[in-house]
Design a protein around this motif. Structure first.
Motif, PDB file in Angstrom:
ATOM      1  N   SER A 177      -7.356  21.664 -13.020  1.00 28.14           N
ATOM      2  CA  SER A 177      -6.652  20.402 -13.261  1.00 28.14           C
ATOM      3  C   SER A 177      -7.618  19.239 -13.389  1.00 28.14           C
ATOM      4  O   SER A 177      -7.424  18.341 -14.212  1.00 28.14           O
ATOM      5  CB  SER A 177      -5.640  20.127 -12.145  1.00 28.14           C
ATOM      6  N   ILE A 178      -8.687  19.237 -12.577  1.00 29.41           N
ATOM      7  CA  ILE A 178      -9.693  18.175 -12.655  1.00 29.41           C
ATOM      8  C   ILE A 178     -10.522  18.338 -13.925  1.00 29.41           C
ATOM      9  O   ILE A 178     -10.735  17.388 -14.688  1.00 29.41           O
ATOM     10  CB  ILE A 178     -10.613  18.201 -11.423  1.00 29.41           C
ATOM     11  N   LEU A 179     -11.004  19.545 -14.178  1.00 24.55           N
ATOM     12  CA  LEU A 179     -11.885  19.793 -15.330  1.00 24.55           C
ATOM     13  C   LEU A 179     -11.188  19.496 -16.646  1.00 24.55           C
ATOM     14  O   LEU A 179     -11.761  18.859 -17.536  1.00 24.55           O
ATOM     15  CB  LEU A 179     -12.372  21.242 -15.317  1.00 24.55           C
ATOM     16  N   THR A 180      -9.938  19.949 -16.782  1.00 28.27           N
ATOM     17  CA  THR A 180      -9.228  19.769 -18.053  1.00 28.27           C
ATOM     18  C   THR A 180      -8.816  18.328 -18.297  1.00 28.27           C
ATOM     19  O   THR A 180      -8.706  17.896 -19.443  1.00 28.27           O
ATOM     20  CB  THR A 180      -7.984  20.666 -18.111  1.00 28.27           C
ATOM     21  N   SER A 181      -8.581  17.570 -17.229  1.00 25.20           N
ATOM     22  CA  SER A 181      -8.181  16.172 -17.406  1.00 25.20           C
ATOM     23  C   SER A 181      -9.358  15.278 -17.748  1.00 25.20           C
ATOM     24  O   SER A 181      -9.191  14.214 -18.339  1.00 25.20           O
ATOM     25  CB  SER A 181      -7.484  15.651 -16.146  1.00 25.20           C
ATOM     26  N   LYS A 182     -10.578  15.710 -17.409  1.00 32.87           N
ATOM     27  CA  LYS A 182     -11.769  14.891 -17.653  1.00 32.87           C
ATOM     28  C   LYS A 182     -12.542  15.301 -18.907  1.00 32.87           C
ATOM     29  O   LYS A 182     -13.200  14.471 -19.526  1.00 32.87           O
ATOM     30  CB  LYS A 182     -12.715  14.975 -16.446  1.00 32.87           C
ATOM     31  N   SER A 183     -12.480  16.578 -19.261  1.00 29.68           N
ATOM     32  CA  SER A 183     -13.314  17.091 -20.341  1.00 29.68           C
ATOM     33  C   SER A 183     -12.465  17.758 -21.412  1.00 29.68           C
ATOM     34  O   SER A 183     -11.699  18.686 -21.115  1.00 29.68           O
ATOM     35  CB  SER A 183     -14.331  18.104 -19.782  1.00 29.68           C
ATOM     36  N   THR A 184     -12.613  17.308 -22.657  1.00 28.39           N
ATOM     37  CA  THR A 184     -11.875  17.936 -23.749  1.00 28.39           C
ATOM     38  C   THR A 184     -12.364  19.359 -24.003  1.00 28.39           C
ATOM     39  O   THR A 184     -11.602  20.209 -24.469  1.00 28.39           O
ATOM     40  CB  THR A 184     -12.016  17.113 -25.044  1.00 28.39           C
ATOM     41  N   VAL A 185     -13.632  19.640 -23.683  1.00 29.38           N
ATOM     42  CA  VAL A 185     -14.165  20.989 -23.852  1.00 29.38           C
ATOM     43  C   VAL A 185     -13.490  21.950 -22.882  1.00 29.38           C
ATOM     44  O   VAL A 185     -13.031  23.032 -23.263  1.00 29.38           O
ATOM     45  CB  VAL A 185     -15.696  20.998 -23.649  1.00 29.38           C
ATOM     46  N   PHE A 186     -13.414  21.563 -21.602  1.00 24.99           N
ATOM     47  CA  PHE A 186     -12.726  22.403 -20.626  1.00 24.99           C
ATOM     48  C   PHE A 186     -11.232  22.499 -20.953  1.00 24.99           C
ATOM     49  O   PHE A 186     -10.609  23.545 -20.758  1.00 24.99           O
ATOM     50  CB  PHE A 186     -12.919  21.859 -19.211  1.00 24.99           C
ATOM     51  N   ASN A 187     -10.662  21.420 -21.437  1.00 21.63           N
ATOM     52  CA  ASN A 187      -9.242  21.421 -21.781  1.00 21.63           C
ATOM     53  C   ASN A 187      -8.940  22.456 -22.866  1.00 21.63           C
ATOM     54  O   ASN A 187      -7.984  23.234 -22.756  1.00 21.63           O
ATOM     55  CB  ASN A 187      -8.817  20.025 -22.244  1.00 21.63           C
ATOM     56  N   LYS A 188      -9.772  22.483 -23.901  1.00 24.07           N
ATOM     57  CA  LYS A 188      -9.581  23.458 -24.973  1.00 24.07           C
ATOM     58  C   LYS A 188      -9.886  24.875 -24.502  1.00 24.07           C
ATOM     59  O   LYS A 188      -9.237  25.840 -24.902  1.00 24.07           O
ATOM     60  CB  LYS A 188     -10.463  23.095 -26.163  1.00 24.07           C
ATOM     61  N   MET A 189     -10.878  24.988 -23.631  1.00 22.89           N
ATOM     62  CA  MET A 189     -11.280  26.299 -23.123  1.00 22.89           C
ATOM     63  C   MET A 189     -10.138  26.987 -22.388  1.00 22.89           C
ATOM     64  O   MET A 189      -9.898  28.190 -22.558  1.00 22.89           O
ATOM     65  CB  MET A 189     -12.484  26.143 -22.178  1.00 22.89           C
ATOM     66  N   PHE A 190      -9.403  26.226 -21.561  1.00 19.07           N
ATOM     67  CA  PHE A 190      -8.338  26.811 -20.750  1.00 19.07           C
ATOM     68  C   PHE A 190      -6.973  26.754 -21.442  1.00 19.07           C
ATOM     69  O   PHE A 190      -6.025  27.383 -20.978  1.00 19.07           O
ATOM     70  CB  PHE A 190      -8.259  26.113 -19.399  1.00 19.07           C
ATOM     71  N   ALA A 191      -6.882  26.004 -22.546  1.00 19.99           N
ATOM     72  CA  ALA A 191      -5.597  25.879 -23.240  1.00 19.99           C
ATOM     73  C   ALA A 191      -5.340  27.036 -24.190  1.00 19.99           C
ATOM     74  O   ALA A 191      -4.195  27.373 -24.475  1.00 19.99           O
ATOM     75  CB  ALA A 191      -5.525  24.554 -23.995  1.00 19.99           C
ATOM     76  N   ILE A 192      -6.429  27.624 -24.701  1.00 20.81           N
ATOM     77  CA  ILE A 192      -6.267  28.727 -25.653  1.00 20.81           C
ATOM     78  C   ILE A 192      -6.685  30.035 -24.994  1.00 20.81           C
ATOM     79  O   ILE A 192      -7.207  30.054 -23.878  1.00 20.81           O
ATOM     80  CB  ILE A 192      -7.085  28.482 -26.938  1.00 20.81           C
ATOM     81  N   ASP A 193      -6.466  31.128 -25.691  1.00 21.10           N
ATOM     82  CA  ASP A 193      -6.696  32.455 -25.120  1.00 21.10           C
ATOM     83  C   ASP A 193      -8.173  32.840 -25.211  1.00 21.10           C
ATOM     84  O   ASP A 193      -8.556  33.793 -25.881  1.00 21.10           O
ATOM     85  CB  ASP A 193      -5.825  33.489 -25.849  1.00 21.10           C
ATOM     86  N   MET A 194      -9.019  32.091 -24.491  1.00 20.78           N
ATOM     87  CA  MET A 194     -10.432  32.418 -24.403  1.00 20.78           C
ATOM     88  C   MET A 194     -10.680  33.267 -23.158  1.00 20.78           C
ATOM     89  O   MET A 194      -9.853  33.324 -22.250  1.00 20.78           O
ATOM     90  CB  MET A 194     -11.277  31.133 -24.354  1.00 20.78           C
ATOM     91  N   LYS A 195     -11.839  33.902 -23.115  1.00 21.47           N
ATOM     92  CA  LYS A 195     -12.173  34.768 -21.981  1.00 21.47           C
ATOM     93  C   LYS A 195     -12.107  34.005 -20.660  1.00 21.47           C
ATOM     94  O   LYS A 195     -11.592  34.507 -19.657  1.00 21.47           O
ATOM     95  CB  LYS A 195     -13.579  35.342 -22.177  1.00 21.47           C
ATOM     96  N   GLU A 196     -12.590  32.759 -20.662  1.00 27.25           N
ATOM     97  CA  GLU A 196     -12.635  31.968 -19.428  1.00 27.25           C
ATOM     98  C   GLU A 196     -11.242  31.668 -18.880  1.00 27.25           C
ATOM     99  O   GLU A 196     -11.056  31.570 -17.668  1.00 27.25           O
ATOM    100  CB  GLU A 196     -13.386  30.651 -19.673  1.00 27.25           C
TER     101      GLU A 196
END
Length: 317
Positions: A177-196
């Motif tokens: 929740s912290i990472l995705t709200s601050k970073s667009t890279v983390f937001n995209k990483m966890f929003a789509i079906d990536m390994k992470e």
């Protein structure tokens, strides 16, 4: 984890508050709102606009009217978003803080906001601006802490952390929740079906542990500790993770600490990252102190676009 109390409110700026045309330079404060189950706690938003920049510092002010909380520490997770006319979130600032029993009030710095950068997405009708605020309260009985600074903390209870960040041979447990709200890279990483997003494990490469801790510290607290010695490396990392308010902080630090030894490294990175404001400041510094660079060879490796701008500046002066 379920919050013990939650407060939600919208702050709508009327038409006369014209941010886009820079007519407001004074502080602006929202009406106070209280928590539902614990109404002695009231909150309001505070915007402090900088006169020399098209950015606004965003604060949340928390007050304990009764000064009678039963827990020595109460935890707040704060999330502020800019909404477009369709109530879609365009930009979000967030932070986790704790409120100690011996405090009557606390001003929480959340980060910086640039309305100009959002103007195309906002589609403002007569410049109306909508801010959405959500404040969640967690009592001490439900969370344990390790103190980071006097009024800040990372949460240390592993069960409420949901992502592992692997930096070199070390692992940091953090919150999506912290990472995705601050970073667009983390937001995209966890929003789509990536390994992470499936494994909840992220390998951080090309950024050393000390620098990444400062990036993470900023995402949680809005501050960095080792700004003077690591500002250049932190700026590069902030650009990689697209944390705009951290990039602005690093630019301010670097601009204040320019000298003949570091300016070429700073302007080279500024040119690479397309940070035009910092690049212009560096070129002006070199132009004003040009005699110190003559015969040293320090300017020979500068990017062509920087040299082009520098020559133009020297010709004008």
């Amino acid at each position: 984890m379920v919050a013990d109390d939650t407060m939600i409110f919208k702050w709508i700026f009327p038409n006369e508050y014209n941010f886009l045309n820079n007519k407001i330079h004074s502080d602006e404060e929202s009406q106070p709102c209280s928590m539902t189950k614990y109404p002695q706690f009231i909150c309001n938003l505070l915007l402090k606009k900088l006169k020399s920049f098209d950015i606004t510092h965003v604060y949340l002010c928390i007050y304990d009217r009764e000064h009678s909380s039963t827990d020595s520490i109460i935890n707040f997770f704060i999330c502020i978003s800019v909404l477009n006319p369709r109530n879609e979130k365009l930009f979000t600032l967030s932070r986790m803080i704790y409120f100690e029993k011996n405090k009557k009030n606390l001003d929480v710095y959340l980060g910086t906001l640039s309305i100009y950068n959002l103007k195309d997405d906002l589609n403002l009708q007569e410049n109306e601006l909508i801010l959405f605020c959500k404040v969640e309260m967690f009592l001490k009985a439900n969370i344990q802490h390790n103190q980071l600074q006097e009024d800040e903390c990372f949460i240390s209870e592993d069960k409420i952390k949901d992502v592992n960040l692997h930096v070199g041979n070390k692992t940091i447990h953090a919150h999506k929740s912290i990472l995705t709200s601050k970073s667009t890279v983390f937001n995209k990483m966890f929003a789509i079906d990536m390994k992470e997003s499936v494994t909840n494990d992220v390998n951080v490469t090309d950024i050393n542990y000390e620098v990444f801790v400062e990036v993470l510290r900023f995402m949680y607290t809005g501050k960095i500790e080792k700004s003077d010695e690591l500002a250049l490396e932190i700026l590069n990392a902030a650009h990689f993770y697209q944390i705009e308010d951290l990039m602005i902080v690093c630019e301010e630090v670097l601009s204040k600490n320019l000298d003949s030894d570091n300016v070429t490294d700073v302007v080279t990175l500024a040119d690479k990252l397309s940070r035009q404001g910092l690049k212009k400041t560096c070129i002006q510094f070199i132009s004003q102190h040009f005699q110190k660079f003559q015969g040293t060879g320090k300017l020979e490796g500068l990017p062509y676009s920087v040299l082009q701008k520098l020559v133009g500046t020297l010709q004008i002066s």
